[in-house]
Scaffold this active site. Sequence first.
Site, PDB file in Angstrom:
ATOM      1  N   LYS B  87       6.687   5.965   2.557  1.00  0.00           N
ATOM      2  CA  LYS B  87       5.411   5.715   1.876  1.00  0.00           C
ATOM      3  C   LYS B  87       4.410   5.239   2.932  1.00  0.00           C
ATOM      4  CE  LYS B  87       3.675   2.965  -2.072  1.00  0.00           C
ATOM      5  NZ  LYS B  87       4.125   2.052  -3.154  1.00  0.00           N
ATOM      6  N   SER B 162       2.865   3.389  -7.789  1.00  0.00           N
ATOM      7  CA  SER B 162       2.060   3.845  -6.674  1.00  0.00           C
ATOM      8  C   SER B 162       2.825   4.760  -5.706  1.00  0.00           C
ATOM      9  CB  SER B 162       1.529   2.637  -5.891  1.00  0.00           C
ATOM     10  OG  SER B 162       2.575   1.903  -5.309  1.00  0.00           O
ATOM     11  N   SER B 186       6.263   0.238  -8.859  1.00  0.00           N
ATOM     12  CA  SER B 186       5.764   1.331  -8.020  1.00  0.00           C
ATOM     13  C   SER B 186       6.829   2.226  -7.408  1.00  0.00           C
ATOM     14  CB  SER B 186       4.874   0.780  -6.907  1.00  0.00           C
ATOM     15  OG  SER B 186       3.595   0.497  -7.425  1.00  0.00           O
TER      16      SER B 186
END
Lengths: 482, 501
Positions: B87, B162, B186
């Site tokens: 990420k 997210s 997330s």
Amino acid sequence: MSSLPYRYIVGLEVHAELNTETKMFCRCVNKPFGSEPNTNVCPVCLGLPGTLPVPNREAVKKTILVGLALESTIPKISKWDRKHYFYPDSPKAYQISQSDMPLCVGGHLDLLAPDGSVESTVRFERVHLEEDAGKLQHAAGGVSHVDLNRAGVPLIEMVSKPDLTSPEQARRFLQELRLLVRAVGVSDADMEKGQMRCDVNINIAFEHEGTTIKTPITEVKNVNSTRAVERSIATEAQRQYDEWMADGPIRTRTNKLTSGWDEDTNEVKIQRAKEGANDYRYFPEPDIPPVAVYELADLNPKTLVKTLPELPNSIRKQYAKEVGADLESILSDREEIEYFKQYIAEGMPAKVVANWIKQVPDFLSVAQDGDVLAVYGLIKSGDMSFSAFKEKVAQFTADLHSSRERTAKDTAQTLGLLQVHDENVVQSAIAEVIAANPQAVADYKSGNERIIGFIVGQVMKKAAGKAQPAHVQEAVKAELAK
Amino acid sequence: MSVKTYVNKPLNELTIEETAKGLAEAVFTSREITEVCLEHIERHDGEINSFVTITADLARSQADASDARRASGKTLGILDGVPYNLKDVFATDDSPTTASSHMLEGWVAPYNATTYRNLRDAGAVLLGKTNTDEFTMGTSSETSYFGVSRNPWNPEHVAGGSSGGPAASIAAHMSIFSIGTDTGGSIRLPAAFCGVTGLKPTYGRVSRFGEIAMASSLDQTGPITKTVRDTAIVLEVLAGNDPLDATSSSEVVPVYSKELGDIKGLRIGVPKEFFGEGVRPELETVVRTAIADLEKAGATVVEVSLPAAIHSLAAYYIIAPAEVSSNMSRYDGIRYGYSVEREESKENHTLYDIYAKSRAHGLGSEVKRRIMLGNHVLSSGYYDAYYTKAEQVRAVVREEFENIFKTENIDVLMAPISPNIAFKVGEKINDPLAMYKEDVLTVPVNISGTPGMSVPCGIVDDLPVGLQIIGPRFGEIAVLRAGAAFQSITNHHLQKANLLS
């Protein structure tokens, strides 16, 4: 004491940079002074995204030592908080500080009279540990440069209660606090280098038409010398009084004023009226768990208290009367304190040690085991005079250390410092001097004991190097007592 | 060109276990599987937008190094040579780290996150950095400055957030595994939306050093994978004490992959507050069926109650913005990142202008919304009513989770991940409150600091549903064991996204 119409109410907030090896929350070298700008920095103290602070145990330990020296309470749990403000000297835009759970709570510092008795006591609110900010250098043309070598240097804030009642006392208190942190060994506290900095909180109280008036507090920031502390307090107090008497806005203001001390003009410059307290939006620092110091072997206050050196006030209480003024200068030097305590412990009188520290410091600093006591032995027995020793101390030291086998007496002998004492010569010299100075003898016998110095001097001259003054004095006294 | 396969799959569709086996058997090289993944990204990511940065050259050199190690008999372990992505919130000194924000566009960290160092030391091959909501603030990846990540099952729908990029990249088989972060759901929510496995470990289990912070007391790094067994393998590499993170735990790290065991004796608690009102009935049915399948296979299921947990959402939207407002303060346009000063150098800016304009232009509206919320709840006069109260709720929720496993004698809790399946792109972006409510079933795990995992457990309207498995703090073994057991008796995790079928 004061003929002023008002009383001072003063408290100090004193910051000191700790002399740890590394910074507060990263392992950068702690060297804010004397390096190229932005060389002692890393991603953590630059506040780069993703970095995390890890507290420096040495800094925590040194803060606790200050608290213990001030006899503060060291709470079981302490934590850090974030104090937010935007300024280019603050890379994270918040300072990691301590708000409601500092490492040290309360405490006090006594100011002593010359004889070692307690003259006044100044209490503390707290001592907490935080990080210093970087430094801005404002160059020409509206350009400012940021140096973050200082960002993240461990900084303690020592906050006194408003117990100070005069500018002079405040100056002494700051000097005393500086002496204390140096004695504890946690900070060099050089105010010129910014290692110790002071903010002054001041207001005044006075009687006016039957009521006691207390003015609102002014915080004077950046008062960075002991002399400036004294001056700023006197200046600001008078300014408050004058403003009040002139029916100025001080009469109705309820909030605190923030101001700065201008060292060049000796003026207190009002910056802004605080809207209540500044809103720093404190909240607990989530990156650092609270610390339980009693549960950590290396930070346990119960153990640390045993490692505290003897503090200046304790030394003063024992020796101030005997040693006098020299003691203060010894107390300001950690090495001298060490000599002082060492040789007293080895049996030398405090007064003598203090004198030697001032008169023959180089000898003490290179002396090897037993040297000092051996020299003192020669002087005490009268085999050598201190003045003769002091005069040739450099040669004496060199000769003494020229070989392992040399004794102090050998050296004194070689340098011709040994004092011979021939009792026959002395006795005949005494007889001659008494006979030649009937007036002096009569004076002595009628009570003028100081005249004996003159008689002894005459005897010494007559004995021409074959007499030791201490013995001569005794012999003269004995003769005159007959 | 004939496509190389292993166990009847194209290489990019392999699990970590299969990749490791294939590499060990020399059926293919790390360079080969890396090229297959890169090519697959090249071909499909235009539609999905899971990557912000593709580090093809770096990946090739890491893959070649892995192959060289293997040739000389010195492999670094099971992840050696396995392609993955991070990420885009992990600091890496060999590629940009943007947090999907204009503020950090092009920023290259001068240091490496502990998670990246651990994976590099394990020999894993970095394919690139994947998309996220800006600074991880969002539930749909729509707040990313670099555009929304779309759901590989149906690109009209969001991948979730997210960690939308990481989850979509695994569902679309563009990497063998991915690393996400989870502050309020997330990892788990996008894993559920995309039909993959995602674990948020216990707070403090994995170092946060080098992970760009959203809310420091809640953030936690974890794996997103194709199977629970793979999650166990990655967690072993990520977990452990880090001297650079004072909040990381020194609790011993078990060899998770060896602790998976079977379903026998597993006791499951089903918290009634996580079902019913607000949860879509068809989704609830899928989740209850999954739990029933486990019961049939030998697990014991008991209904339990977590009355305080449901207040986590309110506490979360105070604590998280408070920490956000603080963590985001450093982006001031002075030292790095976007600055109006560098943008419009002709103008003369005051210091205040630099702060205000750099932040106004450099940060997106969701980030600014949370900064404002956070500044408000921390300001004097409001602090006690909001922040203090929220911390009290956190303490109660923590205690509730601490107790439930003991008093009910259960190993894990099971619940849905979200009230509904993946919504459409644009559907909620103008309704922040509706967006925030997506987190209602995931935030209790962050507030309590416990581990939580999402495993695929069925389909509603052609989109995947996630089963949430929650354990006690540092009880990852129980969570992984329950998840592995579920995947050993069901095939939901083997379903492929439409993009590929």
